[in-house]
Design a protein around this motif. Structure first.
Motif, PDB file in Angstrom:
ATOM      1  N   GLY A 141       3.280   4.831  -3.108  1.00 22.57           N
ATOM      2  CA  GLY A 141       2.239   4.618  -2.165  1.00 22.57           C
ATOM      3  C   GLY A 141       2.539   4.698  -0.918  1.00 22.57           C
ATOM      4  N   PHE A 142       3.631   3.770  -0.491  1.00 21.76           N
ATOM      5  CA  PHE A 142       4.295   3.671   0.648  1.00 21.76           C
ATOM      6  C   PHE A 142       4.814   5.162   1.328  1.00 21.76           C
ATOM      7  N   MET A 143       5.539   5.817   0.585  1.00 22.14           N
ATOM      8  CA  MET A 143       5.790   7.280   0.936  1.00 22.14           C
ATOM      9  C   MET A 143       4.852   8.198   1.144  1.00 22.14           C
ATOM     10  N   LEU A 144       3.676   8.099   0.345  1.00 25.69           N
ATOM     11  CA  LEU A 144       2.354   8.749   0.527  1.00 25.69           C
ATOM     12  C   LEU A 144       1.773   8.439   1.798  1.00 25.69           C
ATOM     13  N   LEU A 145       1.838   7.292   2.023  1.00 28.15           N
ATOM     14  CA  LEU A 145       1.142   6.848   3.542  1.00 28.15           C
ATOM     15  C   LEU A 145       2.121   7.255   4.500  1.00 28.15           C
ATOM     16  N   LEU A 146       3.463   7.220   4.480  1.00 31.04           N
ATOM     17  CA  LEU A 146       4.409   7.529   5.595  1.00 31.04           C
ATOM     18  C   LEU A 146       4.093   9.119   5.793  1.00 31.04           C
ATOM     19  N   TRP A 147       4.077   9.901   4.669  1.00 27.27           N
ATOM     20  CA  TRP A 147       3.939  11.441   4.771  1.00 27.27           C
ATOM     21  C   TRP A 147       2.673  11.690   5.467  1.00 27.27           C
ATOM     22  N   THR A 148       1.709  11.141   5.010  1.00 26.21           N
ATOM     23  CA  THR A 148       0.432  11.507   5.671  1.00 26.21           C
ATOM     24  C   THR A 148       0.015  11.175   6.825  1.00 26.21           C
ATOM     25  N   SER A 149       0.571  10.168   7.325  1.00 26.69           N
ATOM     26  CA  SER A 149       0.614   9.613   8.831  1.00 26.69           C
ATOM     27  C   SER A 149       1.159  10.709   9.540  1.00 26.69           C
ATOM     28  N   GLY A 181      -2.812   9.940  12.996  1.00 29.46           N
ATOM     29  CA  GLY A 181      -1.835   9.598  11.967  1.00 29.46           C
ATOM     30  C   GLY A 181      -2.410   8.228  11.346  1.00 29.46           C
ATOM     31  N   ILE A 182      -2.981   7.387  11.947  1.00 32.07           N
ATOM     32  CA  ILE A 182      -3.564   6.101  11.648  1.00 32.07           C
ATOM     33  C   ILE A 182      -4.844   6.340  10.712  1.00 32.07           C
ATOM     34  N   VAL A 183      -5.582   7.394  11.325  1.00 31.14           N
ATOM     35  CA  VAL A 183      -7.090   7.816  10.565  1.00 31.14           C
ATOM     36  C   VAL A 183      -6.586   8.251   9.182  1.00 31.14           C
ATOM     37  N   LEU A 184      -5.817   9.315   9.127  1.00 32.77           N
ATOM     38  CA  LEU A 184      -5.509   9.773   7.905  1.00 32.77           C
ATOM     39  C   LEU A 184      -4.661   8.737   6.771  1.00 32.77           C
ATOM     40  N   ALA A 185      -3.899   8.111   7.493  1.00 29.11           N
ATOM     41  CA  ALA A 185      -3.195   7.270   6.645  1.00 29.11           C
ATOM     42  C   ALA A 185      -4.318   6.033   6.109  1.00 29.11           C
ATOM     43  N   LEU A 186      -5.117   5.692   6.906  1.00 29.28           N
ATOM     44  CA  LEU A 186      -6.216   4.799   6.305  1.00 29.28           C
ATOM     45  C   LEU A 186      -7.216   5.515   5.277  1.00 29.28           C
ATOM     46  N   VAL A 187      -7.494   6.766   5.269  1.00 30.66           N
ATOM     47  CA  VAL A 187      -8.148   7.533   4.115  1.00 30.66           C
ATOM     48  C   VAL A 187      -7.287   7.640   2.940  1.00 30.66           C
ATOM     49  N   VAL A 188      -6.034   7.911   3.026  1.00 32.08           N
ATOM     50  CA  VAL A 188      -5.094   7.827   1.920  1.00 32.08           C
ATOM     51  C   VAL A 188      -5.000   6.478   1.442  1.00 32.08           C
ATOM     52  N   GLY A 189      -4.897   5.402   2.327  1.00 32.43           N
ATOM     53  CA  GLY A 189      -5.024   4.108   1.730  1.00 32.43           C
ATOM     54  C   GLY A 189      -6.211   3.959   0.836  1.00 32.43           C
ATOM     55  N   TYR A 190      -7.380   4.130   1.382  1.00 35.43           N
ATOM     56  CA  TYR A 190      -8.642   3.915   0.613  1.00 35.43           C
ATOM     57  C   TYR A 190      -8.384   4.675  -0.955  1.00 35.43           C
ATOM     58  N   PHE A 191      -7.725   5.816  -0.846  1.00 31.18           N
ATOM     59  CA  PHE A 191      -8.011   6.530  -2.339  1.00 31.18           C
ATOM     60  C   PHE A 191      -6.739   5.769  -3.162  1.00 31.18           C
ATOM     61  N   LEU A 192      -5.671   5.335  -2.459  1.00 27.40           N
ATOM     62  CA  LEU A 192      -4.555   4.824  -3.284  1.00 27.40           C
ATOM     63  C   LEU A 192      -5.149   3.358  -3.720  1.00 27.40           C
ATOM     64  N   ALA A 193      -6.124   2.799  -3.261  1.00 27.41           N
ATOM     65  CA  ALA A 193      -6.823   1.390  -3.698  1.00 27.41           C
ATOM     66  C   ALA A 193      -7.486   1.910  -4.965  1.00 27.41           C
ATOM     67  N   GLN A 194      -8.232   3.041  -5.035  1.00 31.74           N
ATOM     68  CA  GLN A 194      -8.903   3.410  -5.889  1.00 31.74           C
ATOM     69  C   GLN A 194      -8.351   3.704  -7.345  1.00 31.74           C
ATOM     70  N   ASN A 195      -7.043   4.246  -7.188  1.00 32.39           N
ATOM     71  CA  ASN A 195      -6.099   4.935  -7.951  1.00 32.39           C
ATOM     72  C   ASN A 195      -5.092   4.058  -8.609  1.00 32.39           C
ATOM     73  N   TYR A 196      -4.750   3.117  -7.608  1.00 29.10           N
ATOM     74  CA  TYR A 196      -3.599   2.104  -7.985  1.00 29.10           C
ATOM     75  C   TYR A 196      -4.195   1.093  -7.395  1.00 29.10           C
ATOM     76  N   PRO A 197      -4.785   0.243  -8.330  1.00 36.59           N
ATOM     77  CA  PRO A 197      -5.483  -1.133  -8.232  1.00 36.59           C
ATOM     78  C   PRO A 197      -4.552  -2.286  -8.152  1.00 36.59           C
ATOM     79  N   ILE A 198      -3.043  -1.877  -8.037  1.00 39.44           N
ATOM     80  CA  ILE A 198      -2.189  -3.056  -8.184  1.00 39.44           C
ATOM     81  C   ILE A 198      -2.086  -3.780  -6.892  1.00 39.44           C
TER      82      ILE A 198
END
Length: 267
Positions: A141-149, A181-198
Motif C-alpha cells: 500500500g505504501f508503494m502504491l500510494l507513493l507511485w500514484t501520488s 498528487g494528494i488528491v490521487l493518493a487519497l483516492v487510492v487510499g480509499y480503495f486500499l481501505a476497501q481491499n486491505y482492511p488490515i
C-alpha cells in the motif's frame, strides 16, 4: 521514452513481486536495495573536500539491515543488532589514521549516508512486520500510494500547473501538481481501505497525505543534493531512469513518518 517505459514496468513488477512472495524475499530484496542506494549516495557525494569511508559505511549499512532483517524474521534475538556499534566506532578510528585536512567532513558524510538512506529503508522494512508478523499489505500500500501520488502530481502539473513549487530546485514541479498528487493518493487510499482492511480508512487516508506530502519533500531534497553537486542522476543502473536512489527519494523521507504514525496508533 520506450526504454524508460519498459524499465519502469519491469521495475514495478519486480518491486511488487519482492513484497508479495515471501517474508525472506521481502527482507533480502530491500536489504540489498538499501545497500546499493547507500553506495550510490557515497558515489555522487565524493569529491576532494569530502571523502566518505565507503567500505565502512556500506559495512555498517549491511550489518544494520541484515541483523534487523534476521530479528524481524525471528531468526535471531534483538541483541545482535548491537554488532553495528563497533563498526560505527571504527569509522572514527580510521579517520585518525587518514591524513586528511578535514577528517570530520569525511566522518559526517559517512554517517549521513547511513542516516539518509538506511534509517528510511529500515523503517520501510519494519512496516511489513509492524503487527508482529509479516503482512505485505502495508508496504504494498505504501508503494502504491507513493507511485500514484507521483503520477497524480505529474498529470496535474502537466495539464494545470502554473505556480512553481520550488523552481530553484525542481523547475517542473508546481503547486497544482502537488495538490493533484494528494488528491490521487487519497483516492487510492480509499480503495486500499476497501481491499486491505488490515488498516482502517482513516489510517490509509492519513498515510496517503503523509506520503504525498513528504514523498514530494524527499524528491526535492534529493534534487537539491544533486544540484549542489552538479549531478544529473545518482547512477545508471536503470536505463532511462538513472539510479536506484533516484527512484526511492520519496521513500527516504516518507517511510520513517509513516512508521511513526502506525506505531503511535499502536498497531
Amino acid at each position: 521514452m520506450k526504454t524508460r517505459a519498459i524499465t519502469g514496468i519491469f521495475f514495478c513488477v519486480v518491486m511488487l513481486a519482492s513484497m508479495l512472495l515471501t517474508q525472506e524475499i521481502f527482507a533480502a530484496f530491500f536489504t540489498l536495495l538499501s545497500i546499493w542506494c547507500t553506495y550510490e549516495f557515497y558515489g555522487i557525494i565524493r569529491n576532494e573536500q569530502q571523502r566518505p569511508d565507503t567500505f565502512l559505511g556500506l559495512t555498517v549499512a549491511a550489518v544494520i539491515m541484515t541483523t534487523s532483517s534476521f530479528y524481524l524474521l525471528g531468526y535471531i534475538p534483538g541483541k545482535y543488532m548491537l554488532l553495528s556499534i563497533p563498526l560505527v566506532l571504527a569509522i572514527y578510528l580510521k579517520a585518525l589514521f587518514d591524513k586528511r585536512s578535514l577528517p570530520f567532513n569525511d566522518i559526517a558524510i559517512t554517517f549521513l549516508g547511513i542516516l539518509y538512506v538506511i534509517l528510511p529503508f529500515l523503517s520501510f522494512l519494519g512496516l511489513g512486520f509492524i503487527q508482529g508478523r509479516f503482512q505485505a499489505e502495508i508496504p504494498v500500500g505504501f508503494m502504491l500510494l507513493l507511485w500514484t501520488s507521483d503520477t497524480g502530481a505529474y498529470l496535474a502539473g502537466r495539464s494545470l500547473g502554473k505556480h512553481k513549487l520550488f523552481e530553484r530546485i525542481s523547475p517542473k514541479k508546481t503547486w497544482e501538481g502537488f495538490a493533484g498528487g494528494i488528491v490521487l493518493a487519497l483516492v487510492v487510499g480509499y480503495f486500499l481501505a476497501q481491499n486491505y482492511p488490515i488498516l482502517p480508512l482513516e489510517l490509509w487516508l492519513s498515510m496517503a497525505v503523509l506520503i504525498a506530502c513528504f514523498g514530494t519533500l524527499g524528491d526535492l531534497v534529493e534534487s537539491m543534493l544533486k544540484r549542489s553537486l552538479n549531478v544529473k542522476d545518482s547512477g545508471t543502473i536503470l536505463p532511462g531512469h538513472g539510479g536506484l536512489l533516484d527512484r526511492f527519494d520519496g521513500l527516504l523521507v516518507a517511510a520513517p513518518l509513516v512508521y511513526i504514525l502506525l506505531k503511535f496508533m499502536e498497531l
